[in-house]
Structure formats: structure tokens, C-alpha cells
Design a protein around this motif. Structure first.
Motif, mmCIF file in Angstrom:
data_model
loop_
_atom_site.group_PDB
_atom_site.id
_atom_site.type_symbol
_atom_site.label_atom_id
_atom_site.label_comp_id
_atom_site.label_asym_id
_atom_site.label_seq_id
_atom_site.Cartn_x
_atom_site.Cartn_y
_atom_site.Cartn_z
ATOM 1 N N ASN A 54 -1.074 -2.531 3.091
ATOM 2 C CA ASN A 54 -1.478 -1.886 4.346
ATOM 3 C C ASN A 54 -0.483 -0.767 4.637
ATOM 4 O OD1 ASN A 54 -3.576 -3.882 4.914
ATOM 5 N ND2 ASN A 54 -1.877 -5.266 5.313
ATOM 6 N N LEU A 55 -1.009 0.452 4.878
ATOM 7 C CA LEU A 55 -0.121 1.594 5.006
ATOM 8 C C LEU A 55 -0.701 2.622 5.960
ATOM 9 C CD1 LEU A 55 1.885 3.528 2.416
ATOM 10 C CD2 LEU A 55 -0.049 4.723 3.424
ATOM 11 N N LEU A 56 0.194 3.260 6.698
ATOM 12 C CA LEU A 56 -0.152 4.434 7.497
ATOM 13 C C LEU A 56 0.839 5.528 7.127
ATOM 14 C CD1 LEU A 56 -1.810 5.832 9.706
ATOM 15 C CD2 LEU A 56 -0.173 4.948 11.380
ATOM 16 N N MET A 57 0.310 6.637 6.573
ATOM 17 C CA MET A 57 1.135 7.735 6.079
ATOM 18 C C MET A 57 0.843 8.992 6.883
ATOM 19 S SD MET A 57 1.291 9.136 2.119
ATOM 20 C CE MET A 57 1.813 7.546 1.487
ATOM 21 N N SER A 58 1.877 9.799 7.130
ATOM 22 C CA SER A 58 1.690 11.059 7.846
ATOM 23 C C SER A 58 1.104 12.107 6.902
ATOM 24 C CB SER A 58 3.024 11.551 8.411
ATOM 25 O OG SER A 58 3.856 12.012 7.360
ATOM 26 N N ASN A 59 0.706 13.259 7.455
ATOM 27 C CA ASN A 59 0.125 14.306 6.607
ATOM 28 C C ASN A 59 1.166 15.010 5.748
ATOM 29 O OD1 ASN A 59 1.462 15.653 8.604
ATOM 30 N ND2 ASN A 59 -0.325 16.751 9.386
ATOM 31 N N THR A 60 2.442 14.664 5.938
ATOM 32 C CA THR A 60 3.486 15.218 5.075
ATOM 33 C C THR A 60 3.911 14.241 3.981
ATOM 34 O OG1 THR A 60 5.238 14.405 6.559
ATOM 35 C CG2 THR A 60 4.369 16.638 6.958
ATOM 36 N N GLY A 61 3.305 13.059 3.951
ATOM 37 C CA GLY A 61 3.629 12.060 2.935
ATOM 38 C C GLY A 61 4.657 11.039 3.370
ATOM 39 N N ALA A 62 5.114 11.109 4.619
ATOM 40 C CA ALA A 62 6.090 10.127 5.116
ATOM 41 C C ALA A 62 5.384 8.832 5.500
ATOM 42 C CB ALA A 62 6.840 10.694 6.314
ATOM 43 N N VAL A 63 5.979 7.705 5.145
ATOM 44 C CA VAL A 63 5.401 6.395 5.455
ATOM 45 C C VAL A 63 5.771 6.023 6.885
ATOM 46 C CG1 VAL A 63 5.394 3.951 4.869
ATOM 47 C CG2 VAL A 63 5.479 5.662 3.052
ATOM 48 N N LEU A 64 4.764 5.849 7.727
ATOM 49 C CA LEU A 64 4.981 5.494 9.130
ATOM 50 C C LEU A 64 4.976 3.978 9.339
ATOM 51 C CD1 LEU A 64 2.615 8.164 10.735
ATOM 52 C CD2 LEU A 64 5.067 8.348 10.301
ATOM 53 N N ARG A 65 4.158 3.298 8.595
ATOM 54 C CA ARG A 65 4.068 1.836 8.734
ATOM 55 C C ARG A 65 3.491 1.272 7.445
ATOM 56 N NH1 ARG A 65 0.455 1.617 12.479
ATOM 57 N NH2 ARG A 65 -1.316 0.996 11.190
ATOM 58 N N ASN A 66 4.066 0.212 6.930
ATOM 59 C CA ASN A 66 3.487 -0.431 5.754
ATOM 60 C C ASN A 66 3.939 -1.878 5.650
ATOM 61 O OD1 ASN A 66 6.134 0.005 5.036
ATOM 62 N ND2 ASN A 66 5.684 0.647 2.943
ATOM 63 N N ASP A 67 3.114 -2.668 5.039
ATOM 64 C CA ASP A 67 3.435 -4.058 4.726
ATOM 65 C C ASP A 67 2.503 -4.533 3.633
ATOM 66 O OD1 ASP A 67 1.224 -6.050 5.998
ATOM 67 O OD2 ASP A 67 1.472 -4.307 7.295
ATOM 68 N N VAL A 68 2.861 -5.633 3.028
ATOM 69 C CA VAL A 68 2.073 -6.213 1.933
ATOM 70 C C VAL A 68 1.753 -7.660 2.281
ATOM 71 C CG1 VAL A 68 2.082 -6.913 -0.492
ATOM 72 C CG2 VAL A 68 3.031 -4.703 0.165
ATOM 73 N N VAL A 69 0.492 -8.030 2.138
ATOM 74 C CA VAL A 69 0.056 -9.423 2.306
ATOM 75 C C VAL A 69 -0.391 -9.927 0.938
ATOM 76 C CG1 VAL A 69 -1.563 -10.984 3.433
ATOM 77 C CG2 VAL A 69 -0.678 -8.992 4.666
ATOM 78 N N GLY A 70 0.234 -11.000 0.480
ATOM 79 C CA GLY A 70 -0.037 -11.472 -0.876
ATOM 80 C C GLY A 70 -0.461 -12.925 -0.936
ATOM 81 N N ARG A 71 -1.099 -13.264 -2.052
ATOM 82 C CA ARG A 71 -1.506 -14.647 -2.339
ATOM 83 C C ARG A 71 -1.194 -14.943 -3.798
ATOM 84 N NH1 ARG A 71 -7.563 -15.057 -1.762
ATOM 85 N NH2 ARG A 71 -7.445 -12.987 -2.692
ATOM 86 N N ILE A 72 -0.818 -16.170 -4.064
ATOM 87 C CA ILE A 72 -0.691 -16.639 -5.448
ATOM 88 C C ILE A 72 -1.803 -17.648 -5.685
ATOM 89 C CG2 ILE A 72 0.732 -17.894 -7.100
ATOM 90 C CD1 ILE A 72 3.166 -16.660 -5.930
ATOM 91 N N MET A 73 -2.748 -17.264 -6.533
ATOM 92 C CA MET A 73 -3.893 -18.108 -6.873
ATOM 93 C C MET A 73 -3.647 -18.753 -8.232
ATOM 94 S SD MET A 73 -5.749 -17.508 -4.217
ATOM 95 C CE MET A 73 -7.198 -18.438 -4.752
ATOM 96 N N MET A 74 -4.060 -20.013 -8.353
ATOM 97 C CA MET A 74 -3.865 -20.713 -9.625
ATOM 98 C C MET A 74 -5.137 -21.423 -10.054
ATOM 99 S SD MET A 74 0.002 -22.243 -9.575
ATOM 100 C CE MET A 74 -0.051 -22.359 -11.365
ATOM 101 N N LYS A 75 -5.279 -21.524 -11.351
ATOM 102 C CA LYS A 75 -6.344 -22.354 -11.939
ATOM 103 C C LYS A 75 -5.692 -23.208 -13.015
ATOM 104 C CE LYS A 75 -9.719 -20.537 -14.452
ATOM 105 N NZ LYS A 75 -11.030 -19.905 -14.785
ATOM 106 N N CYS A 76 -5.724 -24.531 -12.813
ATOM 107 C CA CYS A 76 -5.029 -25.457 -13.700
ATOM 108 C C CYS A 76 -6.024 -26.384 -14.390
ATOM 109 C CB CYS A 76 -4.008 -26.289 -12.916
ATOM 110 S SG CYS A 76 -2.681 -25.309 -12.176
ATOM 111 N N HIS A 77 -5.962 -26.398 -15.692
ATOM 112 C CA HIS A 77 -6.693 -27.383 -16.507
ATOM 113 C C HIS A 77 -5.641 -28.156 -17.303
ATOM 114 C CE1 HIS A 77 -10.400 -24.516 -16.340
ATOM 115 N NE2 HIS A 77 -10.303 -25.280 -15.276
#
Length: 423
Positions: A192-215
Motif C-alpha cells: 500500500n503506497l501513496l506517492m507524490s508527483n515528484t516520486g517521494a513516498v508519502l505513506r506506505n506499508d506492507v500487509v503479508g501472509r504466509i500460506m502453507m500446503k502440507c502433505h
């Protein structure tokens, strides 16, 4: 501990009772009728103002909607409301597991016997018991079909079911066997990001998940080592929290099949996958010049797939003349934007879009264009925006030791969340 409920009902959207199960004698059947007349069909307040917890007289109604059903729990005592909601959502997941993903009015009508059997096992006298599908399926066969078993096999299955229900590992039944032991681990992140028209990052964060499939056969223990780059972590119930707090190692006995091991968030040290520089010039009342350059900031050996950029234009646009250095772009009047699509965006490369926008001429005074932000959608395989790194994944089976062989796969995927650039 406060109990959860005195009765549970499944109703259709009209408020007709499809299934009811009373766990205590302090509520009557007409409680569901009161719910229909005084809450569902109430004209005193709109549906947007209705709350999922209502008290009428001495009864409290806790309910949620799923598909074309209402799941309703009723109590006359001071019940634990959060426990009630957790139980209802777990019950919905359990029924979906038995009904192959479809829980609606028709599936309820076709499975009365199975649902009553599950309701008897999942709650006792208003207290939630067991809601794990893997454990319940060990003694309540899917779709209610029970095979013909000899006495020895039946006795062994009963022992295994008892161990699963009463033991510490309710999410995994014992005695699983696979010809090939396999573990798939996927790290999926949304930027998730909000960038200005000059390329500066105004706000950002990352939301992640670790998914698994086990046999995996038998009852192995997995140990997952991660670097210290994440916060706000939520684990699956199989994870040993004490071991993680002490050693920062995710230790768990996994459920069989697919499951979400953990969720997390990162707000510092984020690697932004793209940098976008837009330039918009208004040339009089009826012309607009748009220039957008986008550069990939990940490694040259990586690439992004299905990259789509929406560049907003005024709603009174008549036509657009567009030139791009890669991919295809066209004006979409329904989205009020230029849609630029690039199937494969290589790392450490830059592409640009140039457009001349002609607007409808009019003598009426127009409202100033609000200049909404550019939005992007993309997927970057094997890229971690948060910097999360899987240091190791160890699998231990105490009985077999080093003879326990497992094939392991680890993948990463970075996707766009709300990825916005101001113009």
C-alpha cells in the motif's frame, strides 16, 4: 468463563427458521420470531444502522449474515459476545468445508442430519467445544457417509478420534500417510503506497501472509526461521507462542492440507517495487498533455506480471492520442482513465506514456478537474517488499529421525494493494 449462547438458529433472508438447536431451557422457539419481526423486519431503522448485537427485553441476539442465511445466537445471560462471533464464523467455515465451499439455504436443506450432528459436537450446554474440520472429519464422515469397517479398524479409528478431540493437536489427525512428503510455503505481500508527483513516498506499508500446503506423514514438527523485519503478527493456533517469544522461531505441528500460518505488517524499510513520475499540463480549456514515466526498482533478473496503470483524465474527454514505449494503452470512458497494460515488466527498466487529451468544448463554466491519483495493479514473483526472508525451514519427525525425507518449496509474491500516485 461466560457461556456463549442458549440457542442457535439458521434462518433464511425472510426470517424463516431452517435449523434450530437449543442448548439451554431458558429460551423458547418464539425468540427467533421476535428476531424476525422486531429486528429483521423493523421499519424503525435502516439496515445500515442495525447492529449485530441487539437486546430485546431479557434476551440478547447476536447474529451475522452469510450468503442468503442468517446465523443467530440467543442468550439470556451475560454471554461472551466475542466468543459468540468467533464460534459463528468457525461454524460457517466448518459447514463450508463439509459442503464443498457452498453454505446457503439449499445446502442447509439438503444436509439437516449432518448439521444437527455437527451442532451437537461443536457446542455443549452453551460452551464451544471443537470446530476444527480436520478433527471432526475423523469421526463425522463427510456428507454423512460411513464406510463398512471391520471391528479392529473401527476401534482404532475411535481411539484416534478421541486422541484428536482431547489432545493438544486438535487440528491434525494422527496416522496420516503420503508416498511423498511435501511442503509448499508461499509468502504473499500487498504493498500500500501513496506517492507524490515528484516520486517521494508519502505513506506506505506492507500487509503479508504466509500460506502453507502440507502433505506430510505422521506427526512432524516444523521450525521456520524468519529475519526481524515484521510487526503486528497474528499466528495460526498451531504455532507454539512460547517458543516464538523466547527464540523468535515459528514452531508448529501443521494441519493437513492448505492453511494460513501467519499474518503480519511492515511499515519500515519497505522496498517500493515501482517509481512513477507523472506530468500533466493543461493547454487551454480543451487540451491536456499527459506524460508518465515508470521505472521498476527490483533486480534485473526479476519481472512483474499483469501490470496495469490507470491514468485519470477529465470526465468530459472526447478523445486521446496515446504513445507508449511498451505494452498497450487506450482510453476507457467508463473508467474516465487511460488504461495502460504491460504483460511483462522487466526489472531495472523504464517505460513511458505520452498522451494528448482533447476535451469537449462548451460555453458553460466547468468545475475544476480534481486530478484523482494514478492507480496501479501488478504482481512481482520472488520479490519481498517488506524485506522478510525465510532463513530456514526444518522438519523433524521424532520417530523416524533422519530417515524422514521431505521435499520443500518456498515462493514469494508481491502484489499491489492501494498503490496510488498523485498527479
Amino acid at each position: 468463563m461466560a457461556h456463549c449462547c442458549a440457542a442457535i438458529y439458521f434462518l433464511n433472508l425472510r426470517g424463516d427458521i431452517l435449523i434450530e438447536r437449543r442448548y439451554r431451557d431458558d429460551v423458547e422457539r418464539d425468540m427467533a420470531e421476535n428476531f424476525r419481526t422486531q429486528i429483521l423486519n423493523s421499519k424503525g431503522e435502516t439496515s445500515s444502522l442495525q447492529t449485530p448485537v441487539r437486546t430485546l427485553g431479557s434476551c440478547t441476539f447476536v447474529y451475522l449474515r452469510h450468503s442468503d442465511l442468517y446465523v443467530l445466537m440467543v442468550t439470556k445471560n451475560n454471554a461472551n459476545v466475542m466468543m459468540a462471533f468467533k464460534f459463528m464464523t468457525s461454524l460457517v467455515d466448518l459447514f463450508r468445508s463439509y459442503f464443498e465451499g457452498a453454505l446457503n439455504e439449499n445446502s442447509v436443506k439438503r444436509n439437516f442430519v449432518l448439521i444437527y450432528e455437527l451442532l451437537d459436537e461443536t457446542m455443549d450446554f452453551g460452551f464451544p467445544q471443537l470446530t476444527e474440520p480436520a478433527a471432526l472429519k475423523s469421526f463425522i464422515m463427510q456428507k454423512g457417509v460411513r464406510g463398512e469397517l471391520d471391528v479392529a479398524t473401527s476401534t482404532q479409528q475411535a481411539k484416534n478420534a478421541t486422541l484428536t478431540v482431547t489432545g493438544a493437536v486438535s487440528w491434525r489427525r494422527p496416522g496420516l500417510k503420503y508416498q511423498t512428503n511435501e511442503v509448499f510455503l508461499d509468502v504473499v505481500e500487498e504493498v500500500n503506497l501513496l506517492m507524490s508527483n515528484t516520486g517521494a513516498v508519502l505513506r506506505n506499508d506492507v500487509v503479508g501472509r504466509i500460506m502453507m500446503k502440507c502433505h506430510l506423514s505422521d506427526m512432524p514438527e516444523l521450525r521456520l526461521g524468519l529475519n526481524e523485519k515484521i510487526e503486528d503478527i497474528t499466528f495460526h493456533q498451531c504455532v507454539n507462542l512460547g517458543t516464538y517469544e523466547a527464540n523468535k522461531v515459528v514452531t508448529f505441528i501443521p494441519p493437513d492440507g492448505e492453511f494460513e500460518l501467519m499474518r503480519y505488517r511492515a511499515s519500515e524499510g519497505i522496498q517500493v517495487p515501482f517509481k512513477v513520475i507523472p506530468m500533466v499540463k493543461e493547454l487551454g480549456r480543451t487540451r491536456l498533455e499527459v506524460n508518465v514515466s515508470i521505472r521498476s526498482l527490483f533486480g534485473a533478473k526479476m519481472f512483474a506480471l499483469s501490470t496495469v496503470m490507470l491514468v485519470p483524465v477529465p470526465e468530459y474527454t472526447a478523445k486521446c492520442t496515446i504513445l507508449v514505449t511498451s505494452g498497450k494503452a487506450k482510453y476507457d470512458a467508463t473508467k474516465k482513465a487511460i488504461v495502460w497494460k504491460i504483460k511483462r515488466f522487466s526489472g531495472s527498466t523504464e517505460h513511458s506514456l505520452r498522451a494528448e487529451v482533447t476535451m469537449v468544448s462548451t460555453t458553460k463554466e466547468r468545475k475544476p478537474w480534481s486530478r484523482p491519483p494514478i492507480s496501479m495493479n501488478f504482481q512481482v514473483p520472488m520479490f519481498s517488499a517488506s524485506g522478510l526472508r525465510v532463513a530456514y525451514l526444518k522438519i523433524l519427525e521424532r520417530r523416524l529421525g533422519s530417515q524422514y525425507q521431505v521435499e520443500k518449496w518456498v515462493r514469494k509474491l508481491c502484489k499491489s494493494g492501494d498503490f496510488l500516485v498523485r498527479i
